[in-house]
Each structure stands twice: as structure tokens, then as C-alpha cells.
Write a protein that holds these residues in place. Structure first.
Motif, mmCIF file in Angstrom:
data_model
loop_
_atom_site.group_PDB
_atom_site.id
_atom_site.type_symbol
_atom_site.label_atom_id
_atom_site.label_comp_id
_atom_site.label_asym_id
_atom_site.label_seq_id
_atom_site.Cartn_x
_atom_site.Cartn_y
_atom_site.Cartn_z
ATOM 1 N N VAL A 20 24.348 47.681 25.934
ATOM 2 C CA VAL A 20 25.621 47.184 25.508
ATOM 3 C C VAL A 20 26.586 47.704 26.544
ATOM 4 C CG1 VAL A 20 27.307 47.545 23.517
ATOM 5 C CG2 VAL A 20 24.797 47.393 22.993
ATOM 6 N N HIS A 21 27.551 46.810 27.029
ATOM 7 C CA HIS A 21 28.585 47.319 27.971
ATOM 8 C C HIS A 21 29.878 47.336 27.461
ATOM 9 C CE1 HIS A 21 26.132 46.264 31.658
ATOM 10 N NE2 HIS A 21 25.591 45.323 30.803
ATOM 11 N N ALA A 22 30.180 48.502 27.109
ATOM 12 C CA ALA A 22 31.601 48.914 26.359
ATOM 13 C C ALA A 22 32.416 48.791 27.318
ATOM 14 C CB ALA A 22 31.379 50.263 25.823
ATOM 15 N N LEU A 23 32.093 49.153 28.645
ATOM 16 C CA LEU A 23 33.334 49.121 29.729
ATOM 17 C C LEU A 23 32.955 48.552 30.868
ATOM 18 C CD1 LEU A 23 35.212 52.444 29.434
ATOM 19 C CD2 LEU A 23 36.114 50.242 28.547
ATOM 20 N N ARG A 24 33.622 47.464 31.599
ATOM 21 C CA ARG A 24 32.953 46.657 32.705
ATOM 22 C C ARG A 24 34.232 47.035 33.866
ATOM 23 N NH1 ARG A 24 29.424 42.433 30.866
ATOM 24 N NH2 ARG A 24 29.306 42.207 28.617
ATOM 25 N N ASP A 25 33.661 47.774 34.770
ATOM 26 C CA ASP A 25 34.664 48.120 35.814
ATOM 27 C C ASP A 25 36.260 48.186 35.734
ATOM 28 O OD1 ASP A 25 32.235 48.097 37.384
ATOM 29 O OD2 ASP A 25 32.537 45.980 37.352
ATOM 30 N N SER A 42 37.825 44.763 17.441
ATOM 31 C CA SER A 42 36.806 46.015 17.346
ATOM 32 C C SER A 42 35.386 45.546 18.350
ATOM 33 C CB SER A 42 36.275 45.802 15.892
ATOM 34 O OG SER A 42 37.135 46.251 15.029
ATOM 35 N N GLY A 43 35.216 46.684 19.111
ATOM 36 C CA GLY A 43 34.046 46.468 20.322
ATOM 37 C C GLY A 43 34.678 45.926 21.463
ATOM 38 N N SER A 44 35.907 45.924 21.626
ATOM 39 C CA SER A 44 36.466 45.433 22.702
ATOM 40 C C SER A 44 36.616 46.607 23.717
ATOM 41 C CB SER A 44 37.884 44.815 22.476
ATOM 42 O OG SER A 44 38.718 46.015 22.069
ATOM 43 N N GLY A 45 36.263 47.931 23.435
ATOM 44 C CA GLY A 45 36.257 49.009 24.361
ATOM 45 C C GLY A 45 37.503 49.767 24.153
ATOM 46 N N ASP A 218 35.920 42.389 25.258
ATOM 47 C CA ASP A 218 34.535 42.725 25.828
ATOM 48 C C ASP A 218 34.493 43.610 26.970
ATOM 49 O OD1 ASP A 218 33.829 40.694 24.253
ATOM 50 O OD2 ASP A 218 33.849 39.219 25.636
ATOM 51 N N GLY A 219 35.224 44.768 26.735
ATOM 52 C CA GLY A 219 35.371 46.068 27.750
ATOM 53 C C GLY A 219 35.714 45.774 29.027
ATOM 54 N N ALA A 220 36.557 44.937 29.338
ATOM 55 C CA ALA A 220 37.441 44.643 30.431
ATOM 56 C C ALA A 220 38.936 44.287 30.043
ATOM 57 C CB ALA A 220 36.814 43.445 31.048
ATOM 58 N N ILE A 221 39.934 44.810 30.965
ATOM 59 C CA ILE A 221 41.295 44.472 30.750
ATOM 60 C C ILE A 221 41.721 42.910 30.672
ATOM 61 C CG2 ILE A 221 43.476 45.022 31.352
ATOM 62 C CD1 ILE A 221 42.478 47.854 32.225
ATOM 63 N N HIS A 222 42.194 42.492 29.534
ATOM 64 C CA HIS A 222 42.353 41.167 29.577
ATOM 65 C C HIS A 222 43.812 40.896 29.978
ATOM 66 C CE1 HIS A 222 42.123 36.904 28.280
ATOM 67 N NE2 HIS A 222 43.205 37.403 27.300
ATOM 68 N N LYS A 223 44.551 41.884 29.550
ATOM 69 C CA LYS A 223 46.134 41.569 30.037
ATOM 70 C C LYS A 223 46.660 42.937 29.922
ATOM 71 C CE LYS A 223 48.820 38.902 26.842
ATOM 72 N NZ LYS A 223 49.250 37.968 26.145
ATOM 73 N N ASP A 224 47.657 42.970 30.679
ATOM 74 C CA ASP A 224 48.213 44.146 30.882
ATOM 75 C C ASP A 224 49.942 44.140 30.945
ATOM 76 O OD1 ASP A 224 49.352 46.921 31.277
ATOM 77 O OD2 ASP A 224 48.004 47.167 33.015
ATOM 78 N N GLU A 225 50.722 43.881 29.899
ATOM 79 C CA GLU A 225 52.124 43.472 29.893
ATOM 80 C C GLU A 225 52.844 44.794 29.506
ATOM 81 O OE1 GLU A 225 52.870 40.756 27.210
ATOM 82 O OE2 GLU A 225 51.541 41.550 25.803
ATOM 83 N N VAL A 226 53.963 44.895 30.575
ATOM 84 C CA VAL A 226 55.241 46.099 30.274
ATOM 85 C C VAL A 226 56.268 45.237 29.794
ATOM 86 C CG1 VAL A 226 56.860 47.693 31.405
ATOM 87 C CG2 VAL A 226 54.524 47.320 32.385
#
Lengths: 233, 406
Positions: A20-25, A42-45, A218-226
Motif C-alpha cells: 500500500v503506497h501511502a506516500l509516493r516521492d 481519507s487514505g490520501s496520505g 493517493d499519497g502524492a501532492i496534487h496541489k500546493d497553493e498559497v
């Protein structure tokens, strides 16, 4: 300047059976004074990411750097000591010591840091005043409401003068009034004392108040907004 | 350390009912155990002292075959030389000569096999306390000729009373059956009903008149200044004189010696049973407390409490829990034993059976300081051992437990 930085951070549960890949790079950094919400389904990491940032769990790949130190390479005992000196925690279930009063709960972490007794007493009282519990210092957790307990937990997290505070779903068990009150306190600490807060949350009230919102899928950063937060009043 | 003590103490009282039950169990267990050991000790010591002081004495000298054969011809040769030697030995407190043989007692009712004991009244009085066992009538210093004292149990079986006459029949030194009429002057009751049924006492001079033309001595019972001198004394007698055999009370009464040894074993067994119960009690209580607090322990490790401190905290909780109970239990036991040490504990309810086995029904419990210290040391060790497993489990808690829901 980034106080926290991850480098290709990965976490795989059950690598030998059904992985189960909780975090991907994950590559992300946090600056001093940030007020950041990590959101996601839920489960996004998001909780796994916070556990890695706090040194509570070890990554299966990559590393976590805090103030230039790779905490993922540290021995367990060194990581515990590192947490004591550098990281504050606020948990969803408050997790206060039930046999201690509010003051003792706040003092406890400073006792672990072996600080001067008078200083401990003074700082515990000040912090409880700041979170609006000056009158309930001698109350035990069972005598406090959920919101009050979580405010004691924030005071405890601040007591050790950490580099940053990790808060895992801090408002999940609170009603709106208590949640807003808690957010007010944390926002004030952030603005007035430049305390760095990183939340994992589902709560839109927290997301609305955050100045940076990191969305995980899914364990990855989808969006990062300030964003610019407009404060009422 | 103070913080750990505080948290440990308060953790114990997190569930007052559970902790109180555990402490009460420790108090009762330790009190019962210590008192039981004290009573058993007292019984062993009383039994040993009684047997030594009332009859066996520290050492005895016989013809080498007398104890196994019991014939009157197996007397101590040249006993005068031995008694002269005893008079000079500084280890000897007192001694008494006895003339013994096996025979039969015949009353109006029936006949029974007995051992006839001819004693030197004055020397016997100075050496043993047997005369204190008289319950009715007079001791052998009565003016009545051919006086005999019999055990209460034998008197009851024969329906005998003071003033009655009985006939004692035995082999004389020439292996000829001889009989004599004796007058009952008193009854005795020793600690053993069995002994009372199988022994009668007469004056040695009365007995010797029928037994032999010359006064015979079959047994010299010697009281020494200290019991520990017995082995050395016996060795010296055996190397100095031939044709006799000196033995210590342990050799003469192996069953008594075994009782003493068994007493030690029983003390260990009782202590072990209490300690095993204590260990499981602590283990159960601490594991319950631990499993209820997994999230809290995870939180403590998360915020920076070292695993060593968590270990110390759990160990402290066990130690405080146990010592609270142990100190109170021990205190009550000390008070209890101190009182009964002088007043004596009447176990008459059970004494019917106990007397048959040779035990007194008034027990004076004994527990030495060393034994108290030994029991307390075992409690400490057991507590430490029983606490280690929960403490190790506590140390291994994953800090991620802090984030889990109940």
C-alpha cells in the motif's frame, strides 16, 4: 528559509504482501511562520505525511530534513529527544494525561526538558492564560470540555518552544464554536509569535483559515497553493 | 524522578477500586503468609525444644545395639567412667542415667506393650522437664514404694486410676521373665498421645532390684550448654570410650530432624505460593492498566518522553502498588506475631489431631528478623520480575498509537 524539507519521501505498507503506497516521492518544504493545512480524502496520505514530518514513523524511501538534520536517519532514542526539543504535537483526541491538571499537563513537557522549576510554572501559567484557561489551571481533563482540552493540548505543544507544531485533525471532535475558538488561538500564536503550524484536516473551517493549502491524492501532492486569507474583524 | 513518582502514584489511583483490591490482596496474602510461616516456625521450634528438653536431650549414650534390640542385657558397660568424664566436661550442663527395657503392663482390664523407664529422680529433674508433664497425682518422689506414673492415654485405655496397682512384666538381665507389682501415683500428658500410651516411668532403684543384682544404666541423656555443641561432644565421647555409642538428638530422632528440615521447606513452599499469586496479580493489574493506556503511552513517547522513562514509570507503578500492600501486610503480621509470641496462639480446635502427632496446642509463633528480611527481599524481587514484562511492553509502544481512535 525552509525549516522542514522532504526529499522523495515514500512510505509503503506491507511491502512483501499487498503493498500500500501511502506516500509516493513527496517533495515539499515548509517555511518558518507558515499556517498550512494538508487536506485530502481519507487514505490520501496526509496523516502519514505528518507522522513522517514529526519523526513518529520511518519512511521506506527518501528523507525528512528539519533545520538541516536528517531525522529519518536518526536512531529511535535520538528521534525522541529531537521531538522533545523541536516539535510540538496536537492530536485529534487531545491525549492529555488524565491524572494531571491542566497546569501539570502543560508543565510536564518542560519537566522532560529539565527546565528550571520556576520558569516552568511561570510559562505554564502564561500559556494557559493565552489559551483562555487561566481560571481552569487546576482542573483535570475530565473536568474540561473537548474544546478546553484541545486548548490545553495547544498550550502543551507550545510549552516546549518547538520549531513547529503538527496538528492532526485538531478540530475533528469539536463543535463549531470550540473549533473557531481554537483556530483563533492558533492563528494568534502564529501571527504574534511566528509559531509554525501544519495541520492535517478534512475540516473546511481550518482550510478556510489556512494561508497555504496542500492537497494530497493517493499519497502524492496534487496541489500546493498559497492564498491570502481575509480576516474578519 | 519526582515527576515520575507523581505520575506513577496518580496512575495507580486512576482506578481506585482495582488498585485497592490489589493492595488488599497483597496485604491479606502477605499477612497470612507471614503469620503462617511464623506459626509453623513456632510449632517446629516448640516441638524440637520440647522433645529435647523433656526427654531426648542434646545427646544420648547407649550400648551400640540397645536402640535396635531393646534387651536389658545391652547396658552401658563401666558407666561410672563415662559419668566421671561427663562431670569434668565443661560443655555438659547436666546429665541423667536411665534404666530401660521393653515389657508389658497388666491392669484389671487388659495387657499392653510398653517401654519401662527407670529414672534417677533428682538427675532427671535437673536434666529434663518431663516432671512438668504431670497432670494428676505425684511425680516419682512419692513415699509410696514401687511407684509408677503412666500416661493419661494409657490410663484411660486401661480404666486405671491413682492408687490402682498394675503388674509390669519384663526380661531381666539373665533373659528371665520377671514381674513386679507397681502402684500408680500419677498421670502425665506429654505432647504425644502415642508416647503416653507406650511409656511408663518408675524409680531406677525400684526397677534395678528386679532387673539385675548390680545397678544398670542403659541410657545416659546429656544436656549441653548449646545445641550446636552436640556434634563435637558426640565425636569426643565416641573416640574416648569403646563399647558404647553416643548420638546427637538429630541421629536419635531422625523424624524430629526431618520435621525441622521440612519446616524450612514448607516455609519456602508457602512463600513461593504467595509470591506466585502476587506475581500474577501484579502482572494482571499492570497489563490491564497498560492496555488501557496504549494511546497515552504513544502520546508520551511522541512528545519526547524517553522509552527508559516509560519503563521506569511502569516499574515504579508496580513497586508502589506492591509496597503499599506489602508494608501494611507486613506491619499487621509483625503486630500479630508480636502479640502471639508472648500470649501464645491457642489452636485447640485442631489440637485433638495435633496432639496425636505430638504437637502442642498453644503455639508461640516465631519469625526472626532475617526471615522478615528474606520475605521482604523475595517480595521485592518478585515485584521487579513481574513488572518487567508490562514495562517492556510499555517501552515497545509505537508512538503512532497516539493518533489511533479508541
Amino acid at each position: 528559509m525552509a525549516i522542514i524539507k522532504t526529499q522523495d519521501l515514500s512510505k509503503v505498507y506491507n511491502p512483501d504482501t499487498i503493498p500500500v503506497h501511502a506516500l509516493r516521492d513527496v517533495n515539499i518544504s515548509f517555511e518558518e511562520g507558515e499556517f498550512t493545512a494538508v487536506r485530502g480524502p481519507s487514505g490520501s496520505g496526509k496523516t502519514t505525511l505528518l507522522n513522517m514530518l514529526g519523526g513518529l514513523d520511518k519512511p521506506t524511501g527518501g528523507s525528512v530534513w528539519i533545520n538541516g538534520e536528517d531525522i529519518s536517519a536518526m536512531k529511535d532514542s535520538d528521534r525522541i529527544d529531537f521531538r522533545l526539543k523541536n516539535i510540538g504535537f496536537v492530536f485529534q483526541h487531545y491525549n492529555l494525561i488524565p491524572v494531571f491538571t491542566a497546569r501539570e499537563n502543560v508543565s510536564f513537557i518542560m519537566l522532560l526538558q529539565k527546565r528550571d522549576k520556576k520558569e516552568i510554572q511561570k510559562r505554564a501559567d502564561e500559556l494557559l492564560d493565552q489559551v483562555g484557561l487561566g481560571e481552569r489551571k487546576d482542573a483535570r481533563p475530565v473536568q474540561l470540555s473537548g474544546g478546553q482540552q484541545q486548548r490545553v493540548a495547544v498550550a502543551r505543544a507550545l510549552a516546549s518552544e518547538p520549531k513547529f507544531i503538527l496538528a492532526d485533525e485538531p478540530t475533528a471532535n469539536l463543535d463549531t464554536k470550540a473549533a473557531m475558538n481554537l483556530l483563533d488561538i492558533m492563528e494568534r500564536m502564529n501571527k504574534e509569535e511566528n509559531v509554525t503550524f501544519i495541520f492535517s484536516t478534512h475540516d473546511q473551517r481550518v482550510i478556510d483559515r489556512a494561508r497555504r493549502v496542500v492537497t494530497m491524492v493517493d499519497g502524492a501532492i496534487h496541489k500546493d497553493e498559497v492564498k491570502e486569507v481575509t480576516q474578519a474583524g | 524522578m519526582k515527576t515520575l513518582l507523581t505520575i506513577a502514584w496518580r496512575n495507580i489511583w486512576r482506578h481506585p477500586a482495582r488498585s485497592s483490591v490489589m493492595i488488599i490482596a497483597i496485604v491479606v496474602g502477605l499477612w497470612a503468609g507471614v503469620v503462617t510461616v511464623g506459626i509453623m516456625n513456632g510449632m517446629m521450634i516448640q516441638r524440637t525444644n520440647y522433645m529435647i528438653e523433656s526427654e531426648i536431650t542434646h545427646a544420648q549414650i547407649h550400648h551400640p545395639e540397645f536402640l535396635s534390640e531393646g534387651y536389658s542385657r545391652l547396658y552401658i558397660p563401666d558407666h561410672g567412667n563415662i559419668t566421671a568424664w561427663l562431670d569434668e566436661d565443661e560443655r555438659v550442663q547436666s546429665y541423667t542415667n536411665r534404666t530401660l527395657t521393653d515389657g508389658m503392663i497388666q491392669s484389671a482390664v487388659k495387657t499392653s506393650g510398653i517401654r519401662i523407664r527407670g529414672v534417677d529422680i533428682e538427675a532427671e529433674r535437673a536434666t529434663t522437664t518431663f516432671h512438668e508433664n504431670m497432670t494428676e497425682g505425684e511425680y516419682l518422689d512419692s513415699d509410696i514404694s514401687n511407684a509408677v506414673i503412666v500416661g493419661e492415654a494409657l490410663a484411660e485405655a486401661h480404666n486405671m486410676d491413682i492408687g490402682h496397682r498394675v503388674v509390669l512384666t519384663f526380661e531381666n538381665v539373665d533373659n528371665e521373665l520377671t514381674s513386679g507389682a507397681y502402684n500408680i501415683v500419677g498421670f502425665f500428658r506429654s505432647a504425644s498421645v502415642n508416647y503416653d500410651e507406650r511409656n511408663v516411668f518408675v524409680r531406677a532403684e525400684d526397677f534395678n532390684r528386679l532387673l539385675s543384682p548390680e545397678p544398670l544404666v542403659h541410657e545416659i541423656a546429656v544436656m549441653l550448654n548449646h545445641e550446636e555443641m552436640a556434634d563435637g561432644f558426640v565425636n569426643d565421647v565416641n573416640s574416648t570410650f569403646s563399647g558404647i555409642e553416643a548420638q546427637t538428638w538429630r541421629q536419635l530422632s531422625p523424624e524430629l530432624s526431618m520435621i525441622v528440615e521440612l519446616g524450612g521447606v514448607m516455609m519456602v513452599v508457602i512463600t513461593a505460593i504467595i509470591m506466585i499469586a502476587l506475581a500474577f496479580g501484579i502482572l494482571n493489574t499492570m497489563l490491564m492498566a497498560l492496555f488501557e493506556r496504549m494511546r497515552e503511552l504513544g502520546m508520551l513517547i511522541s512528545i519526547g518522553m524517553s522509552r527508559m522513562r516509560v519503563f521506569a514509570m511502569i516499574m515504579l507503578e508496580s513497586m508502589i502498588l506492591t509496597f503499599s500492600g506489602a508494608i501494611v501486610g507486613m506491619g499487621i503480621a509483625v503486630l500479630h506475631l508480636s502479640y502471639y509470641k508472648d500470649a501464645g496462639m491457642n489452636i485447640e480446635v485442631f489440637a485433638g489431631g495435633a496432639a496425636q502427632l505430638g504437637w502442642d496446642h498453644i503455639i508461640y509463633p516465631v519469625l526472626t528478623t532475617n526471615e522478615y528480611v528474606a520475605i521482604l527481599s523475595v517480595v521485592i524481587c518478585i515485584t521487579l520480575l513481574a513488572s518487567v514484562y508490562p514495562a517492556i511492553k510499555g517501552v515497545r509502544v509505537n508512538p503512532l498509537e497516539a493518533s489511533k481512535s479508541n
